[in-house]
Design a protein around this motif. Structure first.
Motif, short mmCIF file in Angstrom:
data_model
loop_
_atom_site.label_atom_id
_atom_site.label_comp_id
_atom_site.label_asym_id
_atom_site.label_seq_id
_atom_site.Cartn_x
_atom_site.Cartn_y
_atom_site.Cartn_z
N ARG A 1 47.13 33.14 46.52
CA ARG A 1 47.17 33.89 45.27
C ARG A 1 46.84 35.35 45.51
NH1 ARG A 1 44.04 29.10 42.36
NH2 ARG A 1 45.77 27.64 42.39
N ILE A 2 47.46 36.19 44.69
CA ILE A 2 47.25 37.64 44.75
C ILE A 2 46.33 38.04 43.59
CG2 ILE A 2 48.33 39.91 44.60
CD1 ILE A 2 50.91 38.60 45.70
N TYR A 3 45.35 38.88 43.91
CA TYR A 3 44.43 39.43 42.91
C TYR A 3 44.44 40.95 43.01
CZ TYR A 3 42.44 34.78 42.27
OH TYR A 3 42.27 33.45 41.99
N ARG A 4 44.23 41.60 41.87
CA ARG A 4 44.05 43.05 41.83
C ARG A 4 42.56 43.29 41.59
NH1 ARG A 4 43.43 46.55 38.07
NH2 ARG A 4 43.95 48.73 38.34
N MET A 5 41.90 43.87 42.60
CA MET A 5 40.46 44.08 42.55
C MET A 5 40.13 45.28 41.67
SD MET A 5 39.63 43.44 46.58
CE MET A 5 41.04 44.42 47.13
N GLU B 1 41.60 40.80 38.82
CA GLU B 1 42.55 40.24 37.86
C GLU B 1 43.59 39.45 38.65
OE1 GLU B 1 46.14 41.98 35.05
OE2 GLU B 1 44.57 43.32 35.74
N TYR B 2 43.85 38.24 38.21
CA TYR B 2 44.85 37.38 38.85
C TYR B 2 46.24 37.96 38.62
CZ TYR B 2 47.70 33.21 39.69
OH TYR B 2 48.65 32.33 40.15
N LEU C 1 44.49 41.91 46.89
CA LEU C 1 43.94 40.99 47.88
C LEU C 1 44.69 39.67 47.76
CD1 LEU C 1 41.65 40.21 49.95
CD2 LEU C 1 40.37 39.40 47.96
N PHE C 2 45.09 39.13 48.90
CA PHE C 2 45.73 37.82 48.94
C PHE C 2 44.73 36.84 49.54
CE2 PHE C 2 48.09 34.55 51.29
CZ PHE C 2 48.89 34.04 50.28
N VAL C 3 44.50 35.71 48.85
CA VAL C 3 43.57 34.69 49.35
C VAL C 3 44.29 33.36 49.47
CG1 VAL C 3 41.55 35.86 48.41
CG2 VAL C 3 42.67 34.11 47.04
N TYR C 4 43.89 32.56 50.46
CA TYR C 4 44.59 31.31 50.75
C TYR C 4 43.65 30.15 51.04
CZ TYR C 4 43.47 32.85 55.47
OH TYR C 4 42.79 33.29 56.59
N SER D 1 40.32 30.12 43.37
CA SER D 1 39.49 29.73 42.23
C SER D 1 39.30 28.21 42.13
CB SER D 1 40.09 30.26 40.93
OG SER D 1 41.41 29.79 40.75
N ASP D 2 40.28 27.43 42.58
CA ASP D 2 40.17 25.96 42.54
C ASP D 2 39.04 25.43 43.41
OD1 ASP D 2 42.98 27.02 42.36
OD2 ASP D 2 43.32 25.02 41.56
#
Length: 128
Positions: free
Chosen positions: A63-67, A30-31, A7-10, A15-16
């Protein structure tokens, strides 16, 4: 239906931003690293919306996360992102890690008119 665990979040899921949903994502993933995709970022209200573009120099950074459990995480985030109301649509896109590695990631793209929205020229919600 859930063909990638990435998942990519913007925006408000970063997290900030430190809200309940960003904490939920951190707990269930996981980041991987910082990344971007070709697109434009707009301020919708107190939150941003991104659109994908095929050509041009504009990028959306995030940022990319692995769910750990994509189905569970995406069901929760779909509600948060207003999928049923048509505010965003979830798409699988190629996202580039800073190291130029490409990941196929789920991305929530803005699904409303952008005509009257202000573009975030930097493409970075945290550093406009």
């Amino acid at each position: 239906m859930y063909s990638t665990n990435y998942l990519f979040v913007y925006g408000t899921l970063l997290s900030d931003v430190n809200n309940a949903m960003s904490k939920f994502l951190e707990t269930h993933s996981e980041y991987v690293g910082k990344g971007y995709f070709p697109g434009k970022l707009y301020m919708v209200d107190w939150y941003p919306g991104a659109i994908a573009i095929k050509q041009g120099k504009n990028k959306v950074f995030g940022r990319i996360y692995r769910m750990s459990n994509a189905q569970k995480v995406l069901e929760v985030l779909d509600g948060y992102e207003g999928i049923d109301e048509g505010l965003y649509k979830r798409h699988i896109m190629e996202v580039y890690l800073e190291s130029k590695t490409v990941y196929n990631c789920w991305v929530y793209l803005y699904n409303q008119p952008i005509t009257d929205l202000e573009q975030i020229q930097s493409g970075d919600f945290l550093n406009p």
